[in-house]
Design a protein around this motif. Structure first.
Motif, PDB file in Angstrom:
ATOM      1  N   ASP A 200       0.843  -1.213   0.000  1.00  0.00           N
ATOM      2  CA  ASP A 200       0.000   0.000   0.000  1.00  0.00           C
ATOM      3  C   ASP A 200       0.875   1.260   0.000  1.00  0.00           C
ATOM      4  OD1 ASP A 200      -2.348  -1.382  -0.070  1.00  0.00           O
ATOM      5  OD2 ASP A 200      -2.769  -1.219   2.093  1.00  0.00           O
ATOM      6  N   GLN A 201       1.974   1.210   0.762  1.00  0.00           N
ATOM      7  CA  GLN A 201       2.893   2.353   0.813  1.00  0.00           C
ATOM      8  C   GLN A 201       3.566   2.569  -0.542  1.00  0.00           C
ATOM      9  OE1 GLN A 201       3.365   4.560   3.470  1.00  0.00           O
ATOM     10  NE2 GLN A 201       4.347   5.671   1.787  1.00  0.00           N
ATOM     11  N   GLN A 202       3.983   1.430  -1.142  1.00  0.00           N
ATOM     12  CA  GLN A 202       4.599   1.528  -2.469  1.00  0.00           C
ATOM     13  C   GLN A 202       3.606   2.121  -3.477  1.00  0.00           C
ATOM     14  OE1 GLN A 202       6.176  -2.264  -3.713  1.00  0.00           O
ATOM     15  NE2 GLN A 202       7.587  -2.427  -1.953  1.00  0.00           N
ATOM     16  N   ARG A 203       2.358   1.652  -3.396  1.00  0.00           N
ATOM     17  CA  ARG A 203       1.332   2.136  -4.317  1.00  0.00           C
ATOM     18  C   ARG A 203       1.070   3.628  -4.093  1.00  0.00           C
ATOM     19  NH1 ARG A 203      -2.303  -0.206  -7.584  1.00  0.00           N
ATOM     20  NH2 ARG A 203      -4.077   1.091  -8.179  1.00  0.00           N
ATOM     21  N   ALA A 204       1.001   4.023  -2.815  1.00  0.00           N
ATOM     22  CA  ALA A 204       0.739   5.433  -2.503  1.00  0.00           C
ATOM     23  C   ALA A 204       1.859   6.318  -3.051  1.00  0.00           C
ATOM     24  CB  ALA A 204       0.604   5.624  -0.999  1.00  0.00           C
ATOM     25  N   ASN A 205       3.097   5.847  -2.954  1.00  0.00           N
ATOM     26  CA  ASN A 205       4.233   6.626  -3.472  1.00  0.00           C
ATOM     27  C   ASN A 205       4.156   6.801  -4.986  1.00  0.00           C
ATOM     28  OD1 ASN A 205       5.274   6.844  -0.877  1.00  0.00           O
ATOM     29  ND2 ASN A 205       6.664   5.087  -1.099  1.00  0.00           N
ATOM     30  N   ILE A 206       3.832   5.703  -5.678  1.00  0.00           N
ATOM     31  CA  ILE A 206       3.752   5.760  -7.143  1.00  0.00           C
ATOM     32  C   ILE A 206       2.560   6.610  -7.576  1.00  0.00           C
ATOM     33  CG2 ILE A 206       3.459   4.411  -9.249  1.00  0.00           C
ATOM     34  CD1 ILE A 206       6.180   4.089  -7.903  1.00  0.00           C
ATOM     35  N   GLU A 207       1.435   6.446  -6.883  1.00  0.00           N
ATOM     36  CA  GLU A 207       0.251   7.235  -7.242  1.00  0.00           C
ATOM     37  C   GLU A 207       0.500   8.733  -7.025  1.00  0.00           C
ATOM     38  OE1 GLU A 207      -2.829   5.443  -4.923  1.00  0.00           O
ATOM     39  OE2 GLU A 207      -3.467   4.116  -6.574  1.00  0.00           O
ATOM     40  N   ALA A 208       1.224   9.069  -5.959  1.00  0.00           N
ATOM     41  CA  ALA A 208       1.568  10.476  -5.709  1.00  0.00           C
ATOM     42  C   ALA A 208       2.479  11.012  -6.818  1.00  0.00           C
ATOM     43  CB  ALA A 208       2.247  10.620  -4.360  1.00  0.00           C
ATOM     44  N   GLU A 209       3.417  10.172  -7.226  1.00  0.00           N
ATOM     45  CA  GLU A 209       4.323  10.564  -8.305  1.00  0.00           C
ATOM     46  C   GLU A 209       3.556  10.738  -9.616  1.00  0.00           C
ATOM     47  OE1 GLU A 209       8.463   8.928 -10.352  1.00  0.00           O
ATOM     48  OE2 GLU A 209       7.706   8.015  -8.513  1.00  0.00           O
ATOM     49  N   LYS A 210       2.610   9.827  -9.843  1.00  0.00           N
ATOM     50  CA  LYS A 210       1.807   9.903 -11.056  1.00  0.00           C
ATOM     51  C   LYS A 210       0.916  11.153 -11.045  1.00  0.00           C
ATOM     52  CE  LYS A 210      -1.612   7.285 -13.700  1.00  0.00           C
ATOM     53  NZ  LYS A 210      -2.500   6.090 -13.713  1.00  0.00           N
ATOM     54  N   GLU A 211       0.311  11.419  -9.880  1.00  0.00           N
ATOM     55  CA  GLU A 211      -0.542  12.595  -9.749  1.00  0.00           C
ATOM     56  C   GLU A 211       0.256  13.879  -9.973  1.00  0.00           C
ATOM     57  OE1 GLU A 211      -3.473  14.762  -6.453  1.00  0.00           O
ATOM     58  OE2 GLU A 211      -2.665  12.758  -6.071  1.00  0.00           O
ATOM     59  N   TYR A 212       1.470  13.926  -9.407  1.00  0.00           N
ATOM     60  CA  TYR A 212       2.335  15.101  -9.577  1.00  0.00           C
ATOM     61  C   TYR A 212       2.685  15.290 -11.051  1.00  0.00           C
ATOM     62  CZ  TYR A 212       6.400  18.162  -9.252  1.00  0.00           C
ATOM     63  OH  TYR A 212       7.282  19.197  -9.416  1.00  0.00           O
ATOM     64  N   LEU A 213       3.000  14.173 -11.714  1.00  0.00           N
ATOM     65  CA  LEU A 213       3.329  14.236 -13.138  1.00  0.00           C
ATOM     66  C   LEU A 213       2.146  14.779 -13.938  1.00  0.00           C
ATOM     67  CD1 LEU A 213       5.305  13.509 -15.456  1.00  0.00           C
ATOM     68  CD2 LEU A 213       4.242  11.246 -15.524  1.00  0.00           C
ATOM     69  N   GLU A 214       0.944  14.309 -13.617  1.00  0.00           N
ATOM     70  CA  GLU A 214      -0.257  14.769 -14.327  1.00  0.00           C
ATOM     71  C   GLU A 214      -0.517  16.254 -14.082  1.00  0.00           C
ATOM     72  OE1 GLU A 214      -2.814  10.574 -14.364  1.00  0.00           O
ATOM     73  OE2 GLU A 214      -3.057  12.011 -12.724  1.00  0.00           O
ATOM     74  N   VAL A 215      -0.294  16.696 -12.832  1.00  0.00           N
ATOM     75  CA  VAL A 215      -0.466  18.132 -12.524  1.00  0.00           C
ATOM     76  C   VAL A 215       0.555  18.972 -13.293  1.00  0.00           C
ATOM     77  CG1 VAL A 215      -0.223  19.876 -10.714  1.00  0.00           C
ATOM     78  CG2 VAL A 215      -1.504  17.779 -10.254  1.00  0.00           C
ATOM     79  N   MET A 216       1.807  18.495 -13.342  1.00  0.00           N
ATOM     80  CA  MET A 216       2.845  19.225 -14.070  1.00  0.00           C
ATOM     81  C   MET A 216       2.515  19.312 -15.554  1.00  0.00           C
ATOM     82  SD  MET A 216       5.117  20.389 -11.980  1.00  0.00           S
ATOM     83  CE  MET A 216       3.678  20.740 -10.952  1.00  0.00           C
ATOM     84  N   TRP A 217       1.917  18.227 -16.079  1.00  0.00           N
ATOM     85  CA  TRP A 217       1.541  18.264 -17.495  1.00  0.00           C
ATOM     86  C   TRP A 217       0.369  19.217 -17.727  1.00  0.00           C
ATOM     87  CZ3 TRP A 217       3.536  17.627 -21.967  1.00  0.00           C
ATOM     88  CH2 TRP A 217       2.719  17.586 -23.092  1.00  0.00           C
ATOM     89  N   GLU A 218      -0.595  19.200 -16.806  1.00  0.00           N
ATOM     90  CA  GLU A 218      -1.709  20.151 -16.913  1.00  0.00           C
ATOM     91  C   GLU A 218      -1.193  21.591 -16.847  1.00  0.00           C
ATOM     92  OE1 GLU A 218      -4.436  19.240 -13.825  1.00  0.00           O
ATOM     93  OE2 GLU A 218      -5.131  17.359 -14.738  1.00  0.00           O
ATOM     94  N   ASN A 219      -0.230  21.844 -15.967  1.00  0.00           N
ATOM     95  CA  ASN A 219       0.382  23.169 -15.884  1.00  0.00           C
ATOM     96  C   ASN A 219       1.087  23.532 -17.190  1.00  0.00           C
ATOM     97  OD1 ASN A 219      -0.509  23.485 -13.287  1.00  0.00           O
ATOM     98  ND2 ASN A 219       1.481  23.188 -12.299  1.00  0.00           N
TER      99      ASN A 219
END
Length: 263
Positions: A200-219
């Protein structure tokens, strides 16, 4: 035969009187010609010329700013004085006055139009510049779309791997529990919970990284779009200003040419 001195004096006096009379008559003739020249411009013609100037001024005055109004009023009285003193046709004087007033008018119109253009564009441009500045401070993705999609795909693959590894590890823990004789005990449940917590911790880390990447792309998309709109707005602003300046220049050159033709 000798000429008597008294006779000579009398002749000189008569000659002097004759010259005085001639000079007087000549002066009267000149004054008469001057009066005749002045009479070529009637009071009615002068008043009509003034009326035309006043009529034109009354049409444009409500639109003029304070400084332009003063310039027009000063010009009016300057040319009214010229009309009063005119000894020939006042048509040229009137036309010259009207053209000079028009020069003031079109310059004032140009300046007002440019102020209006700025009022329509400046706030929107400033607001958009602030948005772009905020995006720059927050950060945005600097790579290409292919780079972004590749990174996104890699993170999605890591999430799938996490679930595959979770399933495998939990199966192994159950097998070991059966082998070691505590298959249905609380120990097994604790071990399975520990596996879930890890993944779950590993998944949370990857999902946070993915979310950050998506926000950066939206920006990045907002940044590119904002800059594109900003460039377009600035271009439109300059184009409208140029049009106003060009129209003023065109007409002012025409007026200057007309003024020169008047002489």
């Amino acid at each position: 035969m000798k000429i008597k001195p008294k006779f000579c004096v009398l002749c000189l006096l008569l000659l002097a009187l004759g010259l005085l009379c001639f000079a007087s008559c000549s002066g009267n003739n000149e004054n008469s010609n001057g009066d005749e020249e002045l009479s070529n411009v009637s009071i009615e013609e002068k008043e009509n010329a003034k009326s035309e100037i006043d009529e034109y001024i009354s049409k444009i005055l409500p639109t003029l700013n304070y400084l332009s109004t003063n310039d027009v009023v000063n010009l009016k009285y300057e040319y009214f004085s010229k009309i009063d003193e005119a000894t020939q046709s006042v048509e040229k004087v009137k036309k010259e006055c009207l053209l000079k007033i028009e020069l003031i008018y079109i310059k004032d119109c140009k300046e007002q139009e440019i102020r209006l253009i700025h009022s329509e564009y400046d706030y929107r441009i400033s607001n958009l510049e602030n948005i772009i500045s905020d995006i720059e401070e927050t950060g945005y993705y600097t790579g290409t779309r292919n780079n972004y999609e590749s990174e996104l795909s890699s993170l999605s693959a890591e999430l799938r791997d996490i679930e595959v590894n979770r399933t495998k590890e939990k199966q192994y823990v159950r097998q070991q529990a059966i082998i070691n004789g505590y298959g249905n005990s609380g120990v097994l449940q604790n071990e399975l919970a520990a596996v879930d917590k890890k993944y779950d911790q590993q998944r949370a880390n990857i999902e946070a990284e993915k979310e950050y990447l998506e926000v950066m792309w939206e920006n990045r998309e907002r940044y590119d779009e904002g800059n594109s709109i900003l460039l377009s707005m600035k271009s439109e602003l300059q184009e409208l200003i140029d049009e106003a300046n060009n129209e003023y220049t065109r007409r002012s050159l025409e007026i200057e040419s007309e003024l020169k033709s008047i002489g």
